[in-house]
Design a protein around this motif. Structure first.
Motif, mmCIF file in Angstrom:
data_model
loop_
_atom_site.group_PDB
_atom_site.id
_atom_site.type_symbol
_atom_site.label_atom_id
_atom_site.label_comp_id
_atom_site.label_asym_id
_atom_site.label_seq_id
_atom_site.Cartn_x
_atom_site.Cartn_y
_atom_site.Cartn_z
ATOM 1 N N LEU A 86 -68.607 -3.390 -7.656
ATOM 2 C CA LEU A 86 -68.834 -4.621 -6.882
ATOM 3 C C LEU A 86 -67.508 -5.150 -6.365
ATOM 4 O O LEU A 86 -67.403 -5.617 -5.231
ATOM 5 C CB LEU A 86 -69.525 -5.683 -7.761
ATOM 6 N N GLY A 87 -66.475 -5.044 -7.194
ATOM 7 C CA GLY A 87 -65.151 -5.555 -6.823
ATOM 8 C C GLY A 87 -64.518 -4.782 -5.695
ATOM 9 O O GLY A 87 -63.726 -5.338 -4.916
ATOM 10 N N GLU A 88 -64.822 -3.505 -5.585
ATOM 11 C CA GLU A 88 -64.173 -2.694 -4.546
ATOM 12 C C GLU A 88 -64.966 -2.663 -3.240
ATOM 13 O O GLU A 88 -64.521 -2.043 -2.268
ATOM 14 C CB GLU A 88 -63.932 -1.265 -5.067
ATOM 15 N N ALA A 89 -66.124 -3.355 -3.195
ATOM 16 C CA ALA A 89 -66.933 -3.347 -1.959
ATOM 17 C C ALA A 89 -66.204 -4.097 -0.846
ATOM 18 O O ALA A 89 -65.541 -5.099 -1.095
ATOM 19 C CB ALA A 89 -68.287 -3.989 -2.228
ATOM 20 N N GLU A 90 -66.350 -3.584 0.367
ATOM 21 C CA GLU A 90 -65.742 -4.248 1.537
ATOM 22 C C GLU A 90 -66.584 -5.461 1.914
ATOM 23 O O GLU A 90 -67.738 -5.576 1.520
ATOM 24 C CB GLU A 90 -65.713 -3.272 2.723
ATOM 25 N N ALA A 91 -65.993 -6.342 2.735
ATOM 26 C CA ALA A 91 -66.681 -7.585 3.112
ATOM 27 C C ALA A 91 -67.974 -7.314 3.884
ATOM 28 O O ALA A 91 -68.929 -8.085 3.797
ATOM 29 C CB ALA A 91 -65.746 -8.462 3.936
ATOM 30 N N ASP A 92 -68.008 -6.208 4.640
ATOM 31 C CA ASP A 92 -69.195 -5.928 5.453
ATOM 32 C C ASP A 92 -70.138 -4.936 4.764
ATOM 33 O O ASP A 92 -71.002 -4.345 5.397
ATOM 34 C CB ASP A 92 -68.786 -5.380 6.823
ATOM 35 N N GLU A 93 -69.961 -4.785 3.473
ATOM 36 C CA GLU A 93 -70.745 -3.793 2.737
ATOM 37 C C GLU A 93 -71.701 -4.490 1.756
ATOM 38 O O GLU A 93 -71.330 -5.480 1.138
ATOM 39 C CB GLU A 93 -69.775 -2.896 1.949
ATOM 40 N N THR A 94 -72.901 -3.965 1.636
ATOM 41 C CA THR A 94 -73.875 -4.480 0.674
ATOM 42 C C THR A 94 -74.005 -3.466 -0.450
ATOM 43 O O THR A 94 -74.163 -2.278 -0.193
ATOM 44 C CB THR A 94 -75.247 -4.664 1.343
ATOM 45 N N VAL A 95 -73.931 -3.945 -1.687
ATOM 46 C CA VAL A 95 -74.094 -3.054 -2.838
ATOM 47 C C VAL A 95 -75.471 -3.291 -3.452
ATOM 48 O O VAL A 95 -75.843 -4.431 -3.738
ATOM 49 C CB VAL A 95 -72.996 -3.310 -3.899
ATOM 50 N N LEU A 96 -76.223 -2.223 -3.606
ATOM 51 C CA LEU A 96 -77.543 -2.291 -4.234
ATOM 52 C C LEU A 96 -77.479 -1.541 -5.557
ATOM 53 O O LEU A 96 -77.027 -0.389 -5.588
ATOM 54 C CB LEU A 96 -78.608 -1.648 -3.332
ATOM 55 N N ILE A 97 -77.896 -2.178 -6.629
ATOM 56 C CA ILE A 97 -77.901 -1.520 -7.937
ATOM 57 C C ILE A 97 -79.343 -1.437 -8.425
ATOM 58 O O ILE A 97 -79.991 -2.459 -8.653
ATOM 59 C CB ILE A 97 -77.034 -2.291 -8.965
ATOM 60 N N GLU A 98 -79.844 -0.218 -8.545
ATOM 61 C CA GLU A 98 -81.204 -0.042 -9.086
ATOM 62 C C GLU A 98 -81.147 -0.048 -10.608
ATOM 63 O O GLU A 98 -80.371 0.698 -11.218
ATOM 64 C CB GLU A 98 -81.836 1.277 -8.593
ATOM 65 N N GLY A 99 -81.981 -0.891 -11.202
ATOM 66 C CA GLY A 99 -82.061 -0.944 -12.662
ATOM 67 C C GLY A 99 -82.863 0.219 -13.216
ATOM 68 O O GLY A 99 -83.051 1.242 -12.541
ATOM 69 N N VAL A 100 -83.335 0.074 -14.437
ATOM 70 C CA VAL A 100 -84.185 1.119 -15.031
ATOM 71 C C VAL A 100 -85.485 0.491 -15.514
ATOM 72 O O VAL A 100 -85.478 -0.618 -16.048
ATOM 73 C CB VAL A 100 -83.507 1.840 -16.220
ATOM 74 N N GLY A 101 -86.582 1.201 -15.332
ATOM 75 C CA GLY A 101 -87.865 0.764 -15.859
ATOM 76 C C GLY A 101 -88.248 -0.638 -15.423
ATOM 77 O O GLY A 101 -88.086 -1.004 -14.262
ATOM 78 N N GLY A 102 -88.747 -1.438 -16.367
ATOM 79 C CA GLY A 102 -89.113 -2.821 -16.087
ATOM 80 C C GLY A 102 -87.960 -3.755 -16.420
ATOM 81 O O GLY A 102 -86.907 -3.311 -16.896
ATOM 82 N N VAL A 103 -88.175 -5.043 -16.184
ATOM 83 C CA VAL A 103 -87.101 -6.035 -16.356
ATOM 84 C C VAL A 103 -86.472 -5.964 -17.745
ATOM 85 O O VAL A 103 -85.259 -6.069 -17.891
ATOM 86 C CB VAL A 103 -87.660 -7.461 -16.100
ATOM 87 N N MET A 104 -87.304 -5.790 -18.767
ATOM 88 C CA MET A 104 -86.762 -5.792 -20.131
ATOM 89 C C MET A 104 -86.810 -4.425 -20.797
ATOM 90 O O MET A 104 -86.876 -4.319 -22.028
ATOM 91 C CB MET A 104 -87.459 -6.858 -20.984
ATOM 92 N N SER A 105 -86.736 -3.355 -19.995
ATOM 93 C CA SER A 105 -86.621 -2.027 -20.600
ATOM 94 C C SER A 105 -85.268 -1.916 -21.297
ATOM 95 O O SER A 105 -84.257 -2.392 -20.772
ATOM 96 C CB SER A 105 -86.733 -0.943 -19.527
ATOM 97 N N PRO A 106 -85.234 -1.285 -22.471
ATOM 98 C CA PRO A 106 -83.955 -1.133 -23.172
ATOM 99 C C PRO A 106 -82.988 -0.259 -22.376
ATOM 100 O O PRO A 106 -83.401 0.721 -21.755
ATOM 101 C CB PRO A 106 -84.334 -0.433 -24.483
#
Ligand SMILES: Nc1ncnc2c1ncn2[C@@H]1O[C@H](COP(=O)(O)OP(=O)(O)OP(=O)(O)O)[C@@H](O)[C@H]1O
Ligand SMILES: [Mg+2]
Length: 223
Positions: free
Chosen positions: A113-133
């Protein structure tokens, strides 16, 4: 809705359409001339790179949406923690005699996230459901909260999806997570239309909801 610089793609459940929706969002943003970086830091059920089915893995599909060739460097940069077993990361790691440290996961994401450029969007896909371990002690919700990102919640349209989505919405809100919206990814063979499911989630959840049809594009009313 204004586009945040980074977004966490959370699921109301597993195998619900997170990767499909993330890839659709990548293509939609790129078509608008926006730079995007899509990450799947914890990826389970990933075959080796040379396996023909690698392209169907979450990592393979997210790289394809970004037009990035499948190379060892590109795969590591998208999914540094990859496991062969199609299980929650803590269990999949244990199968391989490996362990996953929560601080390493959060630290790696913060660095990206820190190295993203100003015109760049970072998408982070999680795992499973909201509270999956994700580790022995932490769930995906802890991960999301540690990053402090807004979330896009992906729901299905199967029978029961409304309650799953609303429960996830309430949980995210109770934990102070900003919700940028809910994407209803049309489930195969669902008994009601995705419009019916989306309207119920919007009405009961008081949240912006968009529909991603089978094989469809990212909806224009979200992010
Ligand atoms: N709107 C859609 N149109 C067509 N196929 C879809 C759609 N949504 C999901 N799918 C398909 O359903 C399957 C599960 O979706 P996907 O892999 O995106 O789920 P996921 O939530 O990312 O799963 P995981 O929890 O394993 O990461 C995939 O084969 C995907 O291509
Ligand atoms: Mg996925």
């Amino acid at each position: 809705m204004p586009l945040p610089p980074a977004l966490f793609i959370a699921g109301a459940g597993t195998e619900i359409g997170k990767t499909y929706v993330t890839a659709a969002l990548v293509r939609s943003l790129r078509a608008k001339g926006r730079r995007v970086r899509a990450l799947k830091p914890l990826a389970s059920g990933v075959p080796p790179l040379h396996d023909p089915t690698f392209a169907e893995s979450d990592t393979g599909r997210l790289l394809a949406a970004q037009d990035i060739a499948i190379t060892p460097v590109a795969v590591d940069a998208c999914s540094p923690w990859r496991f062969a077993a199609p299980l929650a990361p803590d269990l999949a790691a244990a199968r391989e005699g490996r362990s996953l440290a929560f601080d390493d996961l959060v630290g790696w994401c913060r660095a990206r996230l820190g190295e993203a450029e100003a015109d760049e969007t970072v998408l982070i896909e999680g795992v499973g459901g909201v509270m999956s371990p994700v580790t022995d002690a932490a769930t995906g919700l802890d991960w999301l909260k540690a990053l402090g990102l807004p979330a896009l919640l992906v729901s299905g349209s199967y029978l029961g999806a409304i309650s799953h989505a609303l429960t996830a919405v309430e949980t995210l809100r109770a934990h102070g997570v900003t919700l940028s919206g809910v994407a209803v990814s049309e489930s195969e063979g669902a008994p009601t239309s995705p419009e019916t499911v989306a309207a119920a989630i919007a009405r009961h959840g008081g949240v912006t909801v968009g529909i991603v049809r089978r094989g469809g594009d990212f909806p224009g009313n979200l992010v």
